[in-house]
Design a protein around this motif. Structure first.
Motif, short mmCIF file in Angstrom:
data_model
loop_
_atom_site.label_atom_id
_atom_site.label_comp_id
_atom_site.label_asym_id
_atom_site.label_seq_id
_atom_site.Cartn_x
_atom_site.Cartn_y
_atom_site.Cartn_z
N ASP A 5 57.58 100.72 117.37
CA ASP A 5 58.61 101.24 118.27
C ASP A 5 58.29 100.89 119.72
OD1 ASP A 5 59.92 102.33 116.08
OD2 ASP A 5 58.98 104.30 116.34
N VAL A 6 57.02 100.98 120.07
CA VAL A 6 56.61 100.64 121.43
C VAL A 6 56.88 99.16 121.71
CG1 VAL A 6 54.65 100.51 123.02
CG2 VAL A 6 54.88 102.46 121.49
N LEU A 7 56.61 98.31 120.72
CA LEU A 7 56.87 96.88 120.89
C LEU A 7 58.36 96.61 121.09
CD1 LEU A 7 55.82 93.99 120.99
CD2 LEU A 7 56.11 93.89 118.50
N LYS A 8 59.20 97.26 120.30
CA LYS A 8 60.65 97.08 120.46
C LYS A 8 61.10 97.49 121.86
CE LYS A 8 61.77 97.74 115.61
NZ LYS A 8 62.36 98.64 114.61
N SER A 26 56.95 84.27 124.25
CA SER A 26 55.49 84.32 124.39
C SER A 26 55.00 85.76 124.29
CB SER A 26 55.07 83.70 125.71
OG SER A 26 53.70 83.85 125.92
N TYR A 27 55.61 86.66 125.02
CA TYR A 27 55.23 88.07 124.97
C TYR A 27 55.37 88.61 123.55
CZ TYR A 27 54.59 88.98 129.95
OH TYR A 27 54.11 89.01 131.23
N LYS A 28 56.48 88.28 122.90
CA LYS A 28 56.72 88.78 121.55
C LYS A 28 55.66 88.25 120.58
CE LYS A 28 60.10 88.82 117.84
NZ LYS A 28 61.41 88.34 117.38
N LEU A 35 49.12 93.04 117.27
CA LEU A 35 49.43 94.21 116.44
C LEU A 35 49.09 93.95 114.97
CD1 LEU A 35 52.74 95.54 118.01
CD2 LEU A 35 50.40 96.29 118.41
N ASN A 36 49.39 92.76 114.50
CA ASN A 36 49.05 92.43 113.11
C ASN A 36 47.54 92.48 112.91
OD1 ASN A 36 51.65 92.09 112.13
ND2 ASN A 36 51.72 89.96 112.77
N PHE A 81 51.81 94.90 127.94
CA PHE A 81 52.31 95.74 126.85
C PHE A 81 51.80 97.16 126.98
CE2 PHE A 81 51.47 97.41 122.51
CZ PHE A 81 52.77 97.52 122.07
N PHE A 82 50.53 97.33 127.32
CA PHE A 82 49.96 98.67 127.39
C PHE A 82 50.28 99.37 128.71
CE2 PHE A 82 47.41 97.20 123.81
CZ PHE A 82 47.53 98.30 122.99
#
Length: 83
Positions: A5-8, A26-28, A35-36, A81-82
């Motif tokens: 959810d945070v990634l979305k 690139s970010y995605k 995350l994987n 991201f964080f």
């Protein structure tokens, strides 16, 4: 909060900030790869991610022979991201 959810939400935010298509991709990709990697530690919540997870990921990238400039680019993505 779940990492997925945070990634979305993060990807939605960078889209709103009008990042280029290449930057968004690139970010995605970089954050999905991270995350994987940490999902193998049964970490699914944002609160469960520790600095050791992040350090282990960068150690993993170094062991795979990735160059420092590549790893630094990923670091920028993960830090964003964080934040």
């Amino acid at each position: 909060m779940l990492l997925e959810d945070v990634l979305k939400e993060f990807l939605f935010n960078i889209e709103i900030q009008n990042f280029t298509k290449k930057a968004r991709k690139s970010y995605k990709n970089n954050n999905l790869a991270f995350l994987n990697y940490i999902f193998q530690f049964n970490t699914v919540k944002l609160e469960d991610v520790t600095p050791q997870h992040i350090k282990a990921y960068f150690s993993y990238l170094q062991q795979k022979g990735r160059k420092a400039s590549y790893i630094n680019g990923i670091l920028i993505n993960i830090r964003s991201f964080f934040n």
